[in-house]
Design an enzyme around this catalytic site. Structure first.
Site, PDB file in Angstrom:
ATOM      1  N   HIS A  48      25.087 -23.576  17.243  1.00 48.65           N
ATOM      2  CA  HIS A  48      24.474 -24.702  17.231  1.00 48.65           C
ATOM      3  C   HIS A  48      25.086 -25.767  18.312  1.00 48.65           C
ATOM      4  CE1 HIS A  48      22.569 -28.755  15.933  1.00 48.65           C
ATOM      5  NE2 HIS A  48      21.901 -28.084  15.384  1.00 48.65           N
ATOM      6  N   PHE A  49      24.744 -25.400  19.642  1.00 48.26           N
ATOM      7  CA  PHE A  49      24.266 -24.169  19.999  1.00 48.26           C
ATOM      8  C   PHE A  49      25.145 -23.469  21.040  1.00 48.26           C
ATOM      9  CE2 PHE A  49      21.076 -27.454  19.197  1.00 48.26           C
ATOM     10  CZ  PHE A  49      20.038 -26.895  18.495  1.00 48.26           C
TER      11      PHE A  49
END
Length: 146
Positions: A48-49
């Protein structure tokens, strides 16, 4: 006001889900100010991410709830036993103002609005460097699991 060792005695959460590193201020029955040091080593950053690591908003809400639990336990005079769990009962008005990234220090400021029949209502705000990043009204309750 409360270091990690004291927090571990109060909250059942452990790595990777303990999201309060220190309590800076606590006013029994009124408010708590706590912090979470956000590091690149957080397991959620892997996905993420990968190209732009951002703390998930739901984890900011969870961090506020953990701080709120510490306030509730302080207000009641003790943490629940192993047969009691502190749960979310509702989240209203959640707003996310800007991303929280590795290296940020997340400050949770939570106020107890009401406590009645085992249900707690809080107003929570998270900030980084004095800038608001997240806010919500939280409702939590304690339930026996035995």
């Amino acid at each position: 006001m409360m270091d990690i060792h004291q927090i571990l005695k109060q909250l059942p959460h452990r790595f990777p889900f303990l999201l309060v590193d220190r309590v800076l201020e606590i006013e029994k029955g009124v408010r708590i100010k706590a912090l979470k040091n956000v590091t690149i080593n957080e397991p959620f950053f892997v996905g993420h991410f990968p190209h732009h690591p951002v703390m998930p908003g739901v984890l900011m809400l969870e961090a506020m709830a953990q701080a709120a639990a510490l306030l509730a336990f302080d207000t009641l005079g003790s943490a629940p036993d192993d047969k009691t769990v502190y749960y979310f009962a509702g989240i209203d008005g959640a707003r996310f103002k800007r991303p929280v990234e590795p290296g940020d220090q997340l400050i949770m400021d939570v106020t107890l609005d009401r406590m009645k029949s085992g249900v707690f209502k809080f107003t929570g705000k998270c900030s980084v460097d004095g800038a608001l990043v997240c806010e919500a009204q939280l409702m939590c309750t304690m339930r026996s699991i035995a």
